[in-house]
Design a protein around this motif. Sequence first.
Motif, PDB file in Angstrom:
ATOM      1  N   PRO A 134      24.547 -21.860  32.784  1.00  0.00           N
ATOM      2  CA  PRO A 134      23.947 -20.850  31.889  1.00  0.00           C
ATOM      3  C   PRO A 134      24.952 -19.911  31.237  1.00  0.00           C
ATOM      4  O   PRO A 134      24.565 -18.887  30.682  1.00  0.00           O
ATOM      5  CB  PRO A 134      23.023 -20.084  32.842  1.00  0.00           C
ATOM      6  CG  PRO A 134      23.737 -20.138  34.158  1.00  0.00           C
ATOM      7  CD  PRO A 134      24.429 -21.479  34.211  1.00  0.00           C
ATOM      8  N   ARG A 145      25.023 -19.786  21.185  1.00  0.00           N
ATOM      9  CA  ARG A 145      24.735 -20.330  22.508  1.00  0.00           C
ATOM     10  C   ARG A 145      24.938 -21.851  22.487  1.00  0.00           C
ATOM     11  O   ARG A 145      24.425 -22.542  21.617  1.00  0.00           O
ATOM     12  CB  ARG A 145      23.304 -20.020  22.916  1.00  0.00           C
ATOM     13  CG  ARG A 145      22.939 -20.493  24.325  1.00  0.00           C
ATOM     14  CD  ARG A 145      21.508 -20.112  24.653  1.00  0.00           C
ATOM     15  NE  ARG A 145      21.354 -18.673  24.728  1.00  0.00           N
ATOM     16  CZ  ARG A 145      21.599 -17.962  25.825  1.00  0.00           C
ATOM     17  NH1 ARG A 145      22.015 -18.574  26.935  1.00  0.00           N
ATOM     18  NH2 ARG A 145      21.442 -16.660  25.827  1.00  0.00           N
ATOM     19  N   ALA A 197      29.413 -26.199  31.784  1.00  0.00           N
ATOM     20  CA  ALA A 197      28.028 -26.495  32.130  1.00  0.00           C
ATOM     21  C   ALA A 197      27.409 -25.300  32.837  1.00  0.00           C
ATOM     22  O   ALA A 197      28.090 -24.520  33.497  1.00  0.00           O
ATOM     23  CB  ALA A 197      27.968 -27.738  33.025  1.00  0.00           C
ATOM     24  N   THR A 209      27.587 -35.975  24.598  1.00  0.00           N
ATOM     25  CA  THR A 209      27.372 -35.801  26.037  1.00  0.00           C
ATOM     26  C   THR A 209      26.870 -37.093  26.682  1.00  0.00           C
ATOM     27  O   THR A 209      27.062 -37.305  27.875  1.00  0.00           O
ATOM     28  CB  THR A 209      26.335 -34.682  26.270  1.00  0.00           C
ATOM     29  OG1 THR A 209      25.165 -34.943  25.479  1.00  0.00           O
ATOM     30  CG2 THR A 209      26.906 -33.335  25.887  1.00  0.00           C
ATOM     31  N   ARG A 228      27.789 -27.951  25.643  1.00  0.00           N
ATOM     32  CA  ARG A 228      28.407 -27.775  26.961  1.00  0.00           C
ATOM     33  C   ARG A 228      29.120 -29.047  27.399  1.00  0.00           C
ATOM     34  O   ARG A 228      28.587 -30.148  27.283  1.00  0.00           O
ATOM     35  CB  ARG A 228      27.351 -27.372  27.991  1.00  0.00           C
ATOM     36  CG  ARG A 228      26.676 -26.053  27.654  1.00  0.00           C
ATOM     37  CD  ARG A 228      25.863 -25.521  28.828  1.00  0.00           C
ATOM     38  NE  ARG A 228      25.123 -24.305  28.449  1.00  0.00           N
ATOM     39  CZ  ARG A 228      25.656 -23.090  28.424  1.00  0.00           C
ATOM     40  NH1 ARG A 228      26.929 -22.924  28.749  1.00  0.00           N
ATOM     41  NH2 ARG A 228      24.930 -22.043  28.068  1.00  0.00           N
ATOM     42  N   TYR A 259      24.504 -25.809  23.234  1.00  0.00           N
ATOM     43  CA  TYR A 259      23.405 -26.705  23.591  1.00  0.00           C
ATOM     44  C   TYR A 259      23.766 -27.452  24.871  1.00  0.00           C
ATOM     45  O   TYR A 259      24.939 -27.673  25.185  1.00  0.00           O
ATOM     46  CB  TYR A 259      23.133 -27.702  22.464  1.00  0.00           C
ATOM     47  CG  TYR A 259      22.682 -27.055  21.181  1.00  0.00           C
ATOM     48  CD1 TYR A 259      21.512 -26.313  21.140  1.00  0.00           C
ATOM     49  CD2 TYR A 259      23.432 -27.190  20.006  1.00  0.00           C
ATOM     50  CE1 TYR A 259      21.094 -25.715  19.963  1.00  0.00           C
ATOM     51  CE2 TYR A 259      23.017 -26.592  18.832  1.00  0.00           C
ATOM     52  CZ  TYR A 259      21.841 -25.853  18.818  1.00  0.00           C
ATOM     53  OH  TYR A 259      21.430 -25.256  17.655  1.00  0.00           O
ATOM     54  N   GLU A 260      22.738 -27.873  25.574  1.00  0.00           N
ATOM     55  CA  GLU A 260      22.962 -28.629  26.805  1.00  0.00           C
ATOM     56  C   GLU A 260      23.429 -30.041  26.491  1.00  0.00           C
ATOM     57  O   GLU A 260      24.251 -30.611  27.222  1.00  0.00           O
ATOM     58  CB  GLU A 260      21.680 -28.665  27.642  1.00  0.00           C
ATOM     59  CG  GLU A 260      21.192 -27.295  28.096  1.00  0.00           C
ATOM     60  CD  GLU A 260      22.203 -26.608  28.994  1.00  0.00           C
ATOM     61  OE1 GLU A 260      22.943 -27.303  29.726  1.00  0.00           O
ATOM     62  OE2 GLU A 260      22.277 -25.359  28.949  1.00  0.00           O
ATOM     63  N   GLN A 261      22.926 -30.624  25.421  1.00  0.00           N
ATOM     64  CA  GLN A 261      23.296 -31.976  25.022  1.00  0.00           C
ATOM     65  C   GLN A 261      23.482 -32.008  23.521  1.00  0.00           C
ATOM     66  O   GLN A 261      22.906 -31.184  22.790  1.00  0.00           O
ATOM     67  CB  GLN A 261      22.225 -32.989  25.437  1.00  0.00           C
ATOM     68  CG  GLN A 261      22.045 -33.125  26.941  1.00  0.00           C
ATOM     69  CD  GLN A 261      20.999 -34.170  27.298  1.00  0.00           C
ATOM     70  OE1 GLN A 261      20.238 -34.610  26.453  1.00  0.00           O
ATOM     71  NE2 GLN A 261      20.983 -34.572  28.559  1.00  0.00           N
TER      72      GLN A 261
END
Length: 824
Positions: free
Chosen positions: A258, A279, A256, A304, A205, A281-283
């Motif tokens: 969901p 999906r 960023a 990130t 993201r 990843y956040e980081q």
Amino acid sequence: MVFVKHMGYYLSVFFSTQQKTAPKPGFNTFILHLLAGLCSLATTGAVRAQTTSFDSLGGVTRQLARYQQRAPHEKLFLHLDRPVYLCGETMWFKVYAVDGTYSRPIALNSVAYVEVLDAANQPVLQGKVALQKAMGQGSFVLPTSLAAGSYTVRAYTSSMKNFGPEAYFHSTVTIINTFAASGAGNRDSASYDARFFPEGGNLVRGLRSRVGFKVTDKTGRGVAAEGKVLNQSGAVVATFKTLRQGMGTFSFTPAAGPDTYTATVTLGKNRVLSRELPRPYEQGYVMRLDNTGPDQLTLSVDATSNRPETLYLLGHSRQNIALTAPLQLINGKARFLINKSQLLEGVSHLTLFNAERKPVCERLYFRVPQRRLAISARADKPQYGTREKVSVQVATADQQTPAPANLSMAVYRLDSLAATTGLAIDRYLWLAADLQGSVENPEYYFTATGPEAAESTDNLMLTQGWSRFKWEDVLAVPKPFEFLPEPYGPIMQARLTQAGSNKPREGIIAFLSTPSRLVQLSTSQSNAQGLVHFELNRFVGTDNVVVQTDPRQDSTCAITLFSPFSDRYATRQLPPFGLTSRYQSDYLKRHLQAQVQNVFSGKYRNLYAAERVDSMAFFGKPSATYLLDKYTRFKVLEEVLREYVPEVVVRIRKDGFHLLVVDNLNKTVLEENPMVLLDGVPVFNINKMMAMNPLKIQKLDVLESRYFHGTSMYNGIVSFTTYKGNLEGFPLDPQVLVREYEGVQRQREFYAPRYDTPDAAKSRLPDLRNLLYWNPNVATSTSPQTLDFYTGDQAGRYLVVLQGLSDSGLSGSASFVLDVKPAL
């Protein structure tokens, strides 16, 4: 030798695009070694690739070298004589075995296992092919019971079975059954699929990523499509369109939050597919590799995190490390310049590791080989009549310098059924063999030039993963492999277990023999798993084998033989097949031609090359040999031994007969029974042997000293040979295992008529051959070689195909068309 199954967690070389959770921790041992000795290199600009001293890798390269020595990387290639067959015809092939790094011939194994698999991955034909100097030849007669359809021909060695079946050789052929009323096969291809592969392995993201995609039909062939990527709200965040072979790329930045993303793919006017993207990843990290110059690649990394961090890049090509270097991540960005000359030719694998000692991104790159074996082949005339001699001049060269090579050559008729050509050896070894699945039209990636060709090649690297090298295999604690190399012949494996249970029996000596006038015997002692193995270095064709234990050591254990063929299969999609009315006349014509050939030339189908047979027994020259027909023939074997075999003393004790060999050299009588053989089969029950009718025995050999055979020691050897070499009805003990076993194939000879005399040319026997010529052993030297064959009675266009390999590892292929005109 102990056989232990090779286990371990395998690190994925190409991160799965269906992964829904964060990457799992691991790989610590490798990273600790990798980072040891690497110094940080801080810079705000680009970092030019450099190869760090191998000593600074803290042992990784030593482990890699050890791995290469323990498990040399093999590749097999089969040159099949043609792509389409009729049931009842013979499939001919040549096997080339090479090392996986430089494609040089490698004589690690003396046997190749070749199979023909149907659409359900069930073997319909299996064979063992002897390899000499890393090459071999074989054939299959295709049964008339085979269903029409597409089939897979695969090949591998014993060593290759220790690794995944994706590394086996695979090729697709079409088999048409003209005896059957119909053959719908697997013609239905209405099902389509679309898969998406983020570059480097992950979507993150907030970081812009390039995504490769591939749209295929049911058979795995790429199809043209276009589509768009939608977020959860239905907004379009990216659009895409295929370039070639159903592949393409697009870029977008996962937002960023969901949000999840869905791709809708449109094929034609009315078909739409919907697929979820992996999906994000956040980081994490994303990698991008760009072709930024004729000799330069630029590797870009985004993260990130904005904190400074040292990353590490390792590039290797087929078990050879090409470059290792650190690069500094500043403000979440880093760039790395790679000189293309640092990478080996073929497919290279680039892996990026972060400061926490974890692999975070991986990428493939293909560098087109610049050198190949140049094969020049030309016929002596532009056009031929029927039953006319054709002379083809063949030469091989490295660039402009003549280079000796070993080639195979096929000449087959082109018609509507043989619309495709086979796989070229250099295209397979340098590209297709290192990628998962089948590569559509590999020729394009070697010959096409320009921006579109570079982009298409990059798309291939993004969408078809690495099939071979796994770092965990390199760095794991060395364990014995389950399957051993076979340098001297096939290895037969069996398990000894306690009767009535699966409990293995350890330390039991087993004996393998084949009833024959050629006396051969192998022994093996079972390991902790109850496994025994026997080397069959002179086993050709199909015959019965006898496996048994010495009842004085064990008389109850059960013996189970294992198949030497692999029971693991790669996931492959076969091309569509179906008999169509448009080609009905072609089917009928080919059927007629094949049946005419079977009637008039079928007797030549099973011509076999003369085999050089070593008639020496396994124990060498005997001390004494008795041809019983030269002596008075007694009706009782005891009388034979007592009357004129002084080297064997007959004793009768409470348990019956005993035979004792006289050791004349040491002037003594050996106190225990010798190894008694009947047609090479051990006989431990001397009473049974003495009850045999001596009139069935032609010869008796005696070895009058102790003989050490593997872990066994015999008190002399007494070997009886019958006239037929088939035991003559001798009753074996019930616990003895007798099975029919197939050794390496006998060398079937290709037959083609010659019309070199007026009478032969006027022969009334029809010649409707589809395959005019097959020669698997064309050896070139520094001067051109001429190959001769004759056309048949069928006019048309014939394709001449040559493939081969030089000792230095140069591979190449060539083809041209012959025109045959009907006689006036």
